[in-house]
Design a protein around this motif. Structure first.
Motif, PDB file in Angstrom:
ATOM      1  N   PHE A  71      14.496 -35.355  -6.173  1.00  0.00           N
ATOM      2  CA  PHE A  71      13.650 -36.729  -5.706  1.00  0.00           C
ATOM      3  C   PHE A  71      12.106 -36.487  -6.365  1.00  0.00           C
ATOM      4  O   PHE A  71      11.478 -37.437  -6.617  1.00  0.00           O
ATOM      5  CB  PHE A  71      13.575 -36.691  -4.202  1.00  0.00           C
ATOM      6  N   ALA A  72      11.741 -35.059  -6.511  1.00  0.00           N
ATOM      7  CA  ALA A  72      10.360 -34.705  -6.423  1.00  0.00           C
ATOM      8  C   ALA A  72      10.180 -33.360  -6.940  1.00  0.00           C
ATOM      9  O   ALA A  72      11.282 -32.501  -6.649  1.00  0.00           O
ATOM     10  CB  ALA A  72       9.465 -35.037  -5.310  1.00  0.00           C
ATOM     11  N   PRO A  73       9.233 -32.872  -7.730  1.00  0.00           N
ATOM     12  CA  PRO A  73       9.136 -31.335  -7.913  1.00  0.00           C
ATOM     13  C   PRO A  73       8.528 -31.028  -6.685  1.00  0.00           C
ATOM     14  O   PRO A  73       8.069 -31.462  -5.977  1.00  0.00           O
ATOM     15  CB  PRO A  73       7.910 -31.161  -8.986  1.00  0.00           C
ATOM     16  N   PRO A  74       8.699 -29.465  -6.401  1.00  0.00           N
ATOM     17  CA  PRO A  74       9.672 -28.633  -7.389  1.00  0.00           C
ATOM     18  C   PRO A  74      10.740 -28.594  -7.509  1.00  0.00           C
ATOM     19  O   PRO A  74      11.680 -29.060  -6.481  1.00  0.00           O
ATOM     20  CB  PRO A  74       9.024 -27.227  -6.854  1.00  0.00           C
ATOM     21  N   ALA A  75      11.444 -28.088  -8.685  1.00  0.00           N
ATOM     22  CA  ALA A  75      12.751 -27.946  -8.975  1.00  0.00           C
ATOM     23  C   ALA A  75      12.814 -26.634  -9.441  1.00  0.00           C
ATOM     24  O   ALA A  75      11.940 -26.068  -9.996  1.00  0.00           O
ATOM     25  CB  ALA A  75      13.406 -29.065  -9.677  1.00  0.00           C
ATOM     26  N   LEU A  76      14.089 -25.910  -9.149  1.00  0.00           N
ATOM     27  CA  LEU A  76      14.420 -24.608  -9.768  1.00  0.00           C
ATOM     28  C   LEU A  76      15.556 -24.864 -10.518  1.00  0.00           C
ATOM     29  O   LEU A  76      16.537 -25.595 -10.074  1.00  0.00           O
ATOM     30  CB  LEU A  76      14.969 -23.785  -8.490  1.00  0.00           C
ATOM     31  N   ARG A  77      15.547 -24.279 -11.814  1.00  0.00           N
ATOM     32  CA  ARG A  77      16.566 -24.426 -12.873  1.00  0.00           C
ATOM     33  C   ARG A  77      17.221 -23.134 -13.149  1.00  0.00           C
ATOM     34  O   ARG A  77      16.189 -22.100 -13.343  1.00  0.00           O
ATOM     35  CB  ARG A  77      16.261 -25.377 -13.999  1.00  0.00           C
ATOM     36  N   ILE A  78      18.460 -22.865 -13.087  1.00  0.00           N
ATOM     37  CA  ILE A  78      19.071 -21.439 -13.376  1.00  0.00           C
ATOM     38  C   ILE A  78      20.150 -21.749 -14.585  1.00  0.00           C
ATOM     39  O   ILE A  78      21.400 -22.044 -14.282  1.00  0.00           O
ATOM     40  CB  ILE A  78      19.510 -20.730 -12.244  1.00  0.00           C
ATOM     41  N   PRO A  79      19.785 -21.295 -15.606  1.00  0.00           N
ATOM     42  CA  PRO A  79      20.931 -21.659 -16.801  1.00  0.00           C
ATOM     43  C   PRO A  79      22.071 -20.974 -16.563  1.00  0.00           C
ATOM     44  O   PRO A  79      22.153 -19.688 -16.057  1.00  0.00           O
ATOM     45  CB  PRO A  79      20.181 -21.039 -17.794  1.00  0.00           C
ATOM     46  N   GLY A  80      23.026 -21.466 -16.742  1.00  0.00           N
ATOM     47  CA  GLY A  80      24.445 -20.914 -16.561  1.00  0.00           C
ATOM     48  C   GLY A  80      25.121 -21.016 -15.065  1.00  0.00           C
ATOM     49  O   GLY A  80      26.065 -20.690 -15.014  1.00  0.00           O
ATOM     50  N   ALA A  81      24.392 -21.209 -14.286  1.00  0.00           N
ATOM     51  CA  ALA A  81      24.643 -20.982 -12.780  1.00  0.00           C
ATOM     52  C   ALA A  81      25.238 -22.166 -11.922  1.00  0.00           C
ATOM     53  O   ALA A  81      25.610 -22.452 -10.809  1.00  0.00           O
ATOM     54  CB  ALA A  81      23.643 -20.648 -11.864  1.00  0.00           C
TER      55      ALA A  81
END
Lengths: 262, 262
Positions: A71-81
């Protein structure tokens, strides 16, 4: 990036948030920094970081690689997870913190403590939101100057009724948690509730210096023990002295003298 | 109390919330009802229930039996599940839901889904809070009549800018989650994000009937598929037809015709 003894055993966490301001991204940064776990702050560290943030919340997106749209930042991105080894993308500050909490050893020692840590974090973030609304009581997308009359009223209620209610509550939480000795909200070690509340207090001291100066003597544990203790915590202390810590300016916490105690 | 096939394997959950209104307690009630798990609604079911709620949030309390004091209702109490076999007490709606979610089988099928469910729930509750602020934009403890001018401005921004932003977002979430077929926000089964969003939509339809009537055609999945589907879910359907479901009146959702579309 913080020097990081645990980096080898952690995934390459990526924070997606607006560059240049602490904002709600700061609650995530502080958790990583307190844990000494490395992360990439895409907005501040990548050349086109802000484009990644805006594309993430594109108003036509139905999500990315099996993840829902944030919906809005913040977001957390975790490659491969994520789904089918794609990146996992999580949004909403309390959701990100509840996900990271156990992984960063910032979520207490048992299920009850983990839940209280989340509850207190949500309460600190409610205070954060109310602080924001003192300069945007009518419309988040309009200028402060266009809602200044209402801001004066809202800020007065915030300072006179809401600030003492919240600060009194957290003072009682500290008092009731004897094993925390005034330094921790829950149990006998640092949690993401502590770093979150600390940042809210830090913002209030910036935005309402006169009001806070007049009130902080009423909350001794909170301002003499807790606030100073979190600030001196290993990881947090080094972060606050670094240029990764962005100063408050015109984000959630703003110093408009007319909104402070007169 | 709902007829309950799972009651024997569940602890005697107790909801502590104000009697007579849906309010924020409703998000907890709906989760129990959808899961078919029994609970005691202390405020509505016990003779002195309201005293238990007010004593819980006494402004001098430093907590009870090893639990921190709750900031505000709702709270969940679980006899025997807390420190030293005392009751466990959890507060804050999203914290209670994230605790109950896995226990009620309303938190998805894996860690990623559990996090998205919490994230969407937080977003629906943000919308809930903004709906509340349309009639209390300045001071939560003062009367609507004393902040009516500001309410008219706030409600207009809410209807024109915020409602379409949130509804458009949830429509995209439904669209992106193909396996949910428009019925579920995450995955292919009901979660507490669905019951939470459903109750928010239900409140908006009550508080802003003209605005919602004018807009709902823009969000087909949300109003034709999702809203109707959740309403007909086993457990939810029986609950809504029962006298346990309190009507909206003067809580979070209020029908002030002057705040609706003119």
């Amino acid at each position: 990036m913080a020097a990081n003894k645990k980096a080898r055993t952690n995934p390459p966490y990526e924070l997606l948030y607006w560059p240049g301001i602490p904002g709600r991204g700061e609650f995530i940064r502080l958790a990583f920094e307190a844990a000494g776990v490395s992360y990439t702050d895409i907005g501040n560290e990548s050349e086109d970081g802000i484009k990644e943030v805006t594309s993430l919340i594109d108003a036509s997106s139905t999500g990315t690689a099996g993840n829902p749209p944030p919906f809005a930042p913040p977001a957390l991105r975790i490659p491969g997870a994520g789904p089918s080894s794609n990146p996992l993308i999580i949004y909403q500050t309390p959701s990100i913190l509840s996900y990271l909490g156990p992984k960063l050893s910032l979520a207490g020692s048992n299920e009850a403590e983990a839940q209280w840590i989340l509850s207190h974090t949500l309460t600190a973030l409610d205070l954060n939101n109310e602080a924001h609304d003192t300069h945007h009581p009518i419309a988040v997308a309009k200028y402060y100057e266009d809602q200044k009359e209402e801001s004066l009223k809202k800020a007065r209620d915030f300072r006179e009724a809401r600030v003492p209610k919240f600060l009194g509550f957290f003072e009682r939480v500290l008092k009731g948690n004897e094993e925390g000795k005034g330094r921790y909200l829950v149990g006998d070690k640092l949690s993401y509730a502590d770093t979150t509340l600390w940042n809210v207090l830090s913002g209030l001291l910036f935005a309402f210096p006169k009001e806070m100066e007049a009130r902080k003597g009423d909350y001794e544990l909170l301002f003499e023990t807790f606030y100073e203790s979190v600030k001196e915590t290993s990881g947090v202390k080094e972060y606050l002295a670094s240029d990764r810590r962005k100063p408050f300016s015109t984000g959630v916490y703003r110093h408009y003298p007319e909104l402070d105690r007169q």
